[in-house]
Design a protein around this motif. Structure first.
Motif, PDB file in Angstrom:
ATOM      1  N   MET A  97      52.905  40.958  47.850  1.00  0.00           N
ATOM      2  CA  MET A  97      53.049  40.777  49.215  1.00  0.00           C
ATOM      3  C   MET A  97      51.774  41.221  49.945  1.00  0.00           C
ATOM      4  N   GLY A  98      50.828  40.270  50.812  1.00  0.00           N
ATOM      5  CA  GLY A  98      49.949  40.706  51.383  1.00  0.00           C
ATOM      6  C   GLY A  98      48.714  39.621  50.825  1.00  0.00           C
ATOM      7  N   SER A  99      47.557  39.543  51.519  1.00  0.00           N
ATOM      8  CA  SER A  99      46.412  38.726  51.205  1.00  0.00           C
ATOM      9  C   SER A  99      45.059  39.358  51.462  1.00  0.00           C
ATOM     10  N   GLY A 100      45.109  40.753  51.481  1.00  0.00           N
ATOM     11  CA  GLY A 100      43.734  41.467  51.521  1.00  0.00           C
ATOM     12  C   GLY A 100      43.022  41.884  50.384  1.00  0.00           C
ATOM     13  N   GLY A 101      42.437  42.822  50.290  1.00  0.00           N
ATOM     14  CA  GLY A 101      41.854  43.295  49.091  1.00  0.00           C
ATOM     15  C   GLY A 101      42.840  43.968  47.895  1.00  0.00           C
ATOM     16  N   ALA A 102      43.623  44.642  48.796  1.00  0.00           N
ATOM     17  CA  ALA A 102      44.728  45.345  47.756  1.00  0.00           C
ATOM     18  C   ALA A 102      45.464  44.309  47.024  1.00  0.00           C
TER      19      ALA A 102
ATOM     20  N   ILE B  25      57.829  43.257  41.886  1.00  0.00           N
ATOM     21  CA  ILE B  25      57.410  42.988  43.652  1.00  0.00           C
ATOM     22  C   ILE B  25      56.429  44.107  43.800  1.00  0.00           C
ATOM     23  N   ILE B  26      55.255  43.837  44.458  1.00  0.00           N
ATOM     24  CA  ILE B  26      54.319  44.644  44.876  1.00  0.00           C
ATOM     25  C   ILE B  26      53.957  44.649  45.992  1.00  0.00           C
ATOM     26  N   ASN B  27      54.252  45.582  46.966  1.00  0.00           N
ATOM     27  CA  ASN B  27      53.666  45.595  48.469  1.00  0.00           C
ATOM     28  C   ASN B  27      52.403  46.035  48.374  1.00  0.00           C
ATOM     29  N   ALA B  28      51.399  44.928  48.919  1.00  0.00           N
ATOM     30  CA  ALA B  28      49.995  45.345  48.992  1.00  0.00           C
ATOM     31  C   ALA B  28      49.519  45.022  50.449  1.00  0.00           C
ATOM     32  N   THR B  29      50.633  45.310  51.466  1.00  0.00           N
ATOM     33  CA  THR B  29      50.174  45.217  52.754  1.00  0.00           C
ATOM     34  C   THR B  29      50.480  46.662  53.384  1.00  0.00           C
TER      35      THR B  29
END
Length: 273
Positions: free
Chosen positions: A130-135, A189-193
Motif C-alpha cells: 500500500m503506497g507509492s512513495g519511497g517506503a 500485506i505491507i502498509n507503506a503509507t
C-alpha cells in the motif's frame, strides 16, 4: 542518561516533515552513550521547499550523517554523489553520509531492513504494498528479492492508466474491489503509507478482507495505529513499524559511525524493557 557534548562532538541528525514523532534521537543517543562515542543526534523539521538549503546547510555545518524520513526519501537521493545498492535502483534513500572529501553517499536501509524482516515469515509467494512513495519502493524491492509477485495499491493510481503489469508489479487504484482482489491473492500485506500515525486513520478494506492466514507488516510505529489493531483483530501475523525501525536503525548506525551497533540497547529503547 546524561549527554556530554563537547567542542569536538560529532553531529548526526534526522530530517523530515513531520519529525517530532521520531523515536530515532532516543535510541541513537542511548547508543552513543553506551559506546562512549562523543556525538549527538538531533531532529530537524525540513519542509519540501527548504530541502536543498537544508542539505547544503548540514554539509556546511560538518554534520557527519543523517537519516531521512517522509516526505524526502526520493528527493534527497538526487543530492547524493554515490548511491549504494539498492538505493541506486530505487532512487530513494533514508540514510546519508557527508564524507570528508565533500561527497554525499546514500543508502536505503528501509529496503534491506524490510528484506531481513520478511525472511522471518519464511517463503511467501505474493505481496500487496500500500503506497507509492519511497517506503513503498523499499517494500517492493524487498518482496522482489524472493521473486515474489507484487500488487501495489495507491490513491495516485488509476485502473484505466496503471493496471498493466510492469516489472512483476501490478498497480491498482485504491478501491474496495481492488483491495478484495489483491488481499485474496496475497500472502503478505505491507502498509507503506503514512496512514496509522493519526488516531482517526482507518482503512475499512483491511477490516473487511484481512484474515488470519495473512501476514501484515506496517512501516509505521505509531502506538495506537488502527491499521495494526485491525490486522491483529483479524488474526493476522503482525510486525509493526518498531521491527523495521530496529532493523534499519542498527544498519544505519553501523554505516554512519563505522562501528558495530549495540543492538540490544537500541532494542530496549524501541520496545521498552
Amino acid at each position: 542518561m546524561n549527554l556530554k557534548i563537547s567542542g569536538a562532538s560529532q553531529i548526526f541528525a534526522i530530517i523530515g516533515d513531520p519529525v517530532a514523532h521520531s523515536a530515532s534521537p532516543a535510541f541513537w543517543n542511548a547508543a552513543f552513550h553506551f559506546c562512549d562515542i562523543d556525538a549527538v543526534y538531533v531532529p530537524f523539521r525540513v519542509c519540501r521547499a527548504d530541502l536543498a538549503e537544508a542539505i547544503t546547510g548540514l554539509k556546511a555545518l560538518c554534520v557527519s550523517g543523517c537519516n531521512v524520513t517522509a516526505p524526502h526519501k526520493q528527493a534527497v537521493a538526487e543530492f547524493c554523489d554515490l548511491l549504494h545498492n539498492p538505493a541506486d535502483s530505487l532512487k530513494a534513500v533514508n540514510c546519508i553520509k557527508f564524507c570528508e572529501d565533500g561527497r554525499i553517499e546514500g543508502w536505503n536501509t528501509d529496503a534491506t531492513g524490510c528484506l531481513r524482516m520478511l525472511t522471518k515469515f519464511g517463503r511467501q509467494r505474493t505481496g500487496l504494498v500500500m503506497g507509492s512513495g519511497g517506503a513503498a519502493a523499499a517494500a517492493i524491492w524487498a518482496l522482489q528479492q524472493s521473486g515474489d509477485r507484487v500488487f501495489q495499491i495507491a490513491r495516485s493510481y488509476s485502473d484505466a492508466i496503471d493496471s498493466e503489469q510492469t516489472n512483476d508489479i501490478k498497480r491498482l487504484a485504491w478501491n474496495k474491489k481492488n483491495f478484495a482482489y489483491a488481499i485474496e491473492e496475497s500472502d503478505i500485506i505491507i502498509n507503506a503509507t503514512p496512514l496509522g500515525w493519526h488516531k482517526d486513520d482507518f482503512v475499512a478494506e483491511l477490516k473487511e478482507f484481512l484474515s488470519k492466514s495473512k501476514f501484515y507488516v506496517d512501516f509505521n510505529y505509531a502506538p495506537a495505529s488502527r491499521l495494526v489493531e485491525t490486522a491483529r483483530q483479524s488474526g493476522c501475523t503482525v510486525m509493526d513499524g518498531r521491527e523495521l525501525l530496529l532493523e534499519q536503525g542498527v544498519e544505519s548506525f553501523s554505516l554512519l559511525t563505522g562501528l558495530p551497533a549495540p543492538e540490544e540497547v537500541i532494542r530496549r529503547c524501541i520496545f521498552g524493557g
